[in-house]
Design a protein around this motif. Structure first.
Motif, short mmCIF file in Angstrom:
data_model
loop_
_atom_site.label_atom_id
_atom_site.label_comp_id
_atom_site.label_asym_id
_atom_site.label_seq_id
_atom_site.Cartn_x
_atom_site.Cartn_y
_atom_site.Cartn_z
N GLU A 1 0.66 -0.90 0.21
CA GLU A 1 0.00 0.10 -0.07
C GLU A 1 0.58 1.33 -0.26
OE1 GLU A 1 -3.41 2.01 2.30
OE2 GLU A 1 -2.52 -0.81 2.92
N LEU A 2 1.95 1.41 0.31
CA LEU A 2 2.85 2.09 0.85
C LEU A 2 3.21 2.67 -0.53
CD1 LEU A 2 4.59 4.64 2.32
CD2 LEU A 2 5.86 2.88 2.83
N CYS A 3 4.01 1.51 -0.97
CA CYS A 3 4.12 1.59 -2.65
C CYS A 3 3.19 2.37 -3.17
CB CYS A 3 4.51 -0.09 -3.08
SG CYS A 3 5.64 -0.43 -4.81
N GLU A 4 2.14 1.65 -3.61
CA GLU A 4 1.14 1.92 -4.30
C GLU A 4 0.61 3.87 -4.07
OE1 GLU A 4 -2.15 -0.16 -3.52
OE2 GLU A 4 -1.66 -1.78 -4.91
N ILE A 5 1.25 4.35 -2.67
CA ILE A 5 1.12 6.23 -2.48
C ILE A 5 2.23 6.17 -3.14
CG2 ILE A 5 0.88 6.95 -0.56
CD1 ILE A 5 -1.20 5.39 0.40
N GLY A 6 3.29 5.56 -2.83
CA GLY A 6 4.20 6.63 -3.58
C GLY A 6 4.26 6.33 -4.59
N LEU A 7 4.58 5.44 -6.03
CA LEU A 7 4.42 5.84 -7.04
C LEU A 7 2.76 7.04 -7.46
CD1 LEU A 7 3.86 1.93 -8.15
CD2 LEU A 7 5.60 3.24 -8.24
N ALA A 8 1.57 6.85 -6.71
CA ALA A 8 0.49 7.78 -7.26
C ALA A 8 1.43 9.09 -6.55
CB ALA A 8 -0.71 7.76 -6.36
N GLU A 9 2.42 9.35 -5.71
CA GLU A 9 2.46 10.69 -5.78
C GLU A 9 4.06 11.34 -6.11
OE1 GLU A 9 1.93 12.74 -2.39
OE2 GLU A 9 0.21 11.80 -2.44
N ASP B 1 4.44 21.06 -0.39
CA ASP B 1 3.39 20.62 -0.06
C ASP B 1 3.56 19.11 -0.32
OD1 ASP B 1 3.84 23.46 1.30
OD2 ASP B 1 1.86 23.99 -0.13
N MET B 2 3.84 19.10 -1.44
CA MET B 2 3.22 17.92 -2.43
C MET B 2 4.25 16.18 -0.85
SD MET B 2 2.57 17.28 -5.88
CE MET B 2 1.34 18.64 -6.55
N VAL B 3 5.32 16.74 -0.56
CA VAL B 3 6.52 16.04 -0.41
C VAL B 3 6.09 16.27 1.16
CG1 VAL B 3 9.02 15.93 0.44
CG2 VAL B 3 8.57 16.38 -2.11
N ASP B 4 5.89 16.73 1.80
CA ASP B 4 6.05 16.82 3.48
C ASP B 4 4.67 16.04 3.78
OD1 ASP B 4 8.14 18.71 3.74
OD2 ASP B 4 6.07 20.61 4.32
N ALA B 5 3.29 15.99 2.58
CA ALA B 5 2.38 14.73 2.92
C ALA B 5 3.18 13.66 2.45
CB ALA B 5 1.20 15.26 1.98
N PHE B 6 3.32 13.58 1.79
CA PHE B 6 4.56 12.39 1.30
C PHE B 6 5.08 11.51 2.59
CE2 PHE B 6 7.18 9.37 -1.71
CZ PHE B 6 5.92 7.78 -0.77
N ILE C 1 14.21 11.87 -0.25
CA ILE C 1 12.78 12.87 -1.44
C ILE C 1 12.88 14.42 -0.42
CG2 ILE C 1 10.61 13.58 -0.49
CD1 ILE C 1 9.64 10.10 -0.26
N ARG C 2 13.61 13.81 0.24
CA ARG C 2 14.21 15.68 0.86
C ARG C 2 15.88 16.06 0.37
NH1 ARG C 2 14.13 13.10 6.74
NH2 ARG C 2 12.51 13.80 7.54
N ASN C 3 16.89 15.09 -0.57
CA ASN C 3 17.29 15.50 -1.02
C ASN C 3 16.67 15.84 -2.43
OD1 ASN C 3 19.01 15.24 1.36
ND2 ASN C 3 19.67 12.87 0.17
N TRP C 4 16.28 14.99 -2.69
CA TRP C 4 15.85 15.33 -4.19
C TRP C 4 15.16 17.07 -4.12
CZ3 TRP C 4 10.77 16.53 -6.00
CH2 TRP C 4 10.67 16.78 -7.35
N LEU C 5 13.93 17.20 -2.70
CA LEU C 5 13.26 18.08 -3.10
C LEU C 5 13.93 19.59 -3.30
CD1 LEU C 5 10.87 19.80 -3.33
CD2 LEU C 5 11.19 19.61 -0.66
#
Length: 555
Positions: A292-300, A409-414, A493-497
């Motif tokens: 489920e986390l994987c699918e959320i990550g792909l959607a994000e 905002d997207m990253v923080d929510a993720f 993710i933080r580094n990417w942003l």
């Protein structure tokens, strides 16, 4: 093929030679266009980069060299020399035909960069093994006759070259063995010609019939290998996609990673049927959460991509609009410059012959005014172009900041979702730890007083302390894997942003600085060019203010 008409100038060389730049230059001239076409071709010097074909034959060439000066060669003939080693061809990435026939080559090598090669001629050399052409996926014609190839291994090797249509092996010892041709026709089905003669349907059918069983076995093997390669390719593509979304191995593999270095934990899960059931239930629950986390990550990830696509489209439209506005201004300057120069030229015609002072003063004053008008026009254009660029830069900074905020905002929510899901994974691990502990204690308590713990369980649960130690150690290992995976995911993710946002700012600043330099260079070059054009018009008037005015206020 050997050219019958060999230039006499080339027959003079009899000593072993190395290809040099001077040699290439002479050959290009000798083989290039003649007459008026040649004059046009060579008016700017020898055009090495434009040379598409060259013949370096019958020159006693011992070493291949200096061909990097002709990187756009499409056809290269090096036949009838004494070359011993294939080398220094790496830069000829556009080469489609290579002829090395009638040399002394013993090894096929150093061809890996020639991926566009379609024709390879190695007739009459000293080659014993067909090798070194793995990257020649476009190979269509291959001639390697009159060499010293003795075995049939090359047939299976050449089978993988799906575009191969013509093969010449005549004159090799391997061709003298009975059944060679049938073997070639059966196992290289893409061949159309052998020794430059078309293979008939009857020949091919007879060959297939003779090797039918071996062909079936080979085809089954190749089909299986193709399936495995396809599966591997799909896995790698999926892994790359998941990695780009920061969710690699979260679709099932994370569970097994926890037990990879936990032999005791794996053994404890196999104590009896109850522990095995607990393990299977744990795997199902854990994998469901991870998936489920994987699918959320792909959607994000898709949401972030869509946001970036919208941003990119907006930026491109803004840049295009600014470029269009700037192009109108630049074209206006060029048009007005042409008109002003035309007017000045008409004024100069009035200076022919004896001219009275009044006329000279009038012409000088008009020329002076025209030069001031041009100077004012360039300054005005510079101001307008700079204004457009400042406006675009401010818009870009605003849009970049909007994108940064939206992505943040997207990253923080993720990130919050990640923490929540890893908390669930840790809870699932804790529940399994408690369950397996209870199950094993119950199992041990059911043993009779005289009964002994099974030998295979002595190191795992000989007593309560040993059991507790092994279970706790296993539990901590699992938590370490989970903590490390969570930290890795959050940090990436933080580094990417941070990197992406920083790159946006850097790219825009570089674009803005470059554009400012371009605008200033345009204005300066226009004024300098205007001065130069006036000088070419021979503006010979005593009042030098006409010239001096043009040099004032240079931007």
């Amino acid at each position: 093929m050997i050219d019958e008409d060999v230039p006499t100038i080339l027959q003079e060389f009899v000593q072993p030679r190395v290809i040099s730049q001077d040699m290439l230059m002479n050959l290009i001239i000798d083989q290039g266009p003649k007459g008026e076409a040649g004059k046009l071709f060579y008016e700017d010097g020898i055009k090495f980069d434009e040379t598409k074909e060259i013949r370096i034959e019958f020159l006693n060439i011992l070493k291949i060299d200096h061909l990097w000066v002709v990187p756009n060669l499409v056809k290269l003939k090096l036949s009838n020399n004494i070359i011993e080693k294939i080398e220094n061809l790496d830069y000829l990435v556009n080469l489609k035909e290579l002829d090395l026939s009638f040399n002394r080559i013993s090894i096929i090598e150093n061809l890996h960069n020639l991926t566009k090669l379609e024709i390879l001629l190695l007739f009459n050399n000293e080659i014993s093994t067909v090798q070194g052409i793995d990257s020649l996926f476009n190979l269509t014609i291959f001639s390697i006759g009159n060499n010293v190839i003795t075995d049939w291994d090359h047939v299976m090797y050449l089978r993988k070259f799906k575009k191969l249509q013509s093969l010449n092996m005549h004159g090799n010892p391997c061709t003298e063995k009975d059944g060679y041709l049938e073997y070639v026709f059966a196992f290289i089905p893409q061949l159309i010609y052998y020794q430059y003669k078309m293979i008939t349907n009857e020949q091919r059918d007879a060959a297939i019939e003779k090797h039918y069983r071996a062909l079936c076995t080979l085809q089954e093997k190749e089909a299986k290998e193709d399936e495995e390669l396809l599966a591997q390719k799909q896995y790698e593509e999926k892994l790359a996609y998941h990695t780009s979304a920061f969710v690699e191995y979260l679709d099932g593999e994370l569970f097994y990673q926890m037990f990879a270095d936990d032999k005791e934990g794996k053994d404890l899960s196999m104590v009896n049927e109850d522990t095995q059931n607990a393990y299977e239930e744990y795997k199902i629950n854990f994998t469901a959460i991870s998936q489920e986390l994987c699918e959320i990550g792909l959607a994000e990830n898709e949401k972030r991509k869509n946001e970036i696509d919208i941003f990119t489209d907006c930026v491109n439209k803004g840049k295009t609009a600014s470029q269009d506005r700037g192009r109108v201004i630049v074209n206006g300057v060029l048009e007005k410059k042409s008109n002003i120069l035309s007017t000045i030229k008409q004024l100069l015609k009035k200076l022919v012959g004896d001219v009275d002072s009044a006329t000279l003063d009038d012409i000088t004053q008009k020329a002076h005014q025209l030069s001031e008008d041009f100077n004012d026009m360039v300054i005005d254009a510079w101001t307008k172009l700079m204004s457009i660029e400042v406006e675009l830069h401010e818009q870009m900074e605003d849009v970049n900041e909007v994108l940064r905020i939206n992505l943040s905002d997207m990253v923080d929510a993720f990130l919050q979702s990640i923490r929540g899901y890893f908390s669930q994974l840790r809870n699932s691990e804790s529940e399994y730890h408690d369950t397996i502990n209870g199950v094993i204690l119950y199992f041990l308590s059911g043993l009779d007083d005289d009964a002994k713990v099974p030998v295979h369980m002595l190191n795992l649960c000989e007593d309560k302390d040993t059991l507790n130690y092994n279970l706790t150690n296993s539990h901590e290992k699992h938590l370490q894997v989970l903590d490390a995976r969570e930290d890795l995911m959050l940090n990436r993710i933080r580094n990417w942003l941070e990197e992406y946002s920083g790159q946006l700012v850097k790219n825009e600043n570089e674009r803005n600085n470059h554009q400012i330099l371009e605008i200033s260079h345009f204005a300066d070059s226009q004024q300098q060019e205007f001065l130069h054009l006036l000088q070419q018009l021979n503006l010979n008037v005593d009042d030098s203010e006409v010239i001096l005015a043009l040099g004032s206020e240079i931007i």
